[in-house]
Design an enzyme around this catalytic site. Structure first.
Site: not given
Ligand code: FES
Length: 138
Positions: A35, A104
């Site tokens: 991400c 996360c």
């Molecule tokens: Fe990757 Fe939240 S989407 S840390």
């Protein structure tokens, strides 16, 4: 049911312990390649206790909420307790995260561990390397 709990929204909107410690004793920076989010945690240590902690997170709302909650959970705690903080405990303290956002909270656990490892390294404190496995990708 809302996707995010009230607690996630609260910590996202009003994150605790945001910032940087110029005189940090340990700094941990981790990221998630998928991400692209990055989390940096600064700790101050006095007598084996995390006397202060701050974070900077460049990432999604769940990452910000996880950092905020995780820093609250280790502030004032002995290092030994901070090392035991799991991403599961962080997610639970936030009243849950959606499954695709659990990574996360993993970042928060890893950033705290990285900061403690940095503190140990900088101060020549011996430790068991198995306490600090390489951060993993999801
Ligand atoms: Fe990757 Fe939240 S989407 S840390």
């Amino acid at each position: 049911m809302a996707l995010y709990s009230e607690k996630v929204m609260d910590h996202f909107r009003n994150p605790r312990n945001v910032g940087k410690l110029d005189d940090a004793d340990g700094i941990g920076e981790v990221g998630n390649a998928r991400c692209g989010d990055i989390m940096k945690i600064y700790i101050k240590v006095a007598d084996g206790v995390i006397s202060d902690v701050k974070f900077n997170t460049y990432g999604c709302g769940s990452a910000i909420a996880s950092s905020s909650m995780a820093t609250e959970m280790i502030k004032g705690k002995p290092i030994s307790e901070a090392l035991e903080l799991t991403n599961k405990a962080v997610a639970e303290a936030l009243d849950g995260l959606p499954a695709h956002k659990l990574h996360c909270s993993v970042l928060a656990e890893e950033a705290i561990r990285a900061a403690i490892k940095d503190y140990y390294d900088k101060n020549g404190i011996a430790y068991d390397p198995s306490l600090f496995p390489e951060p993993h990708e999801e």
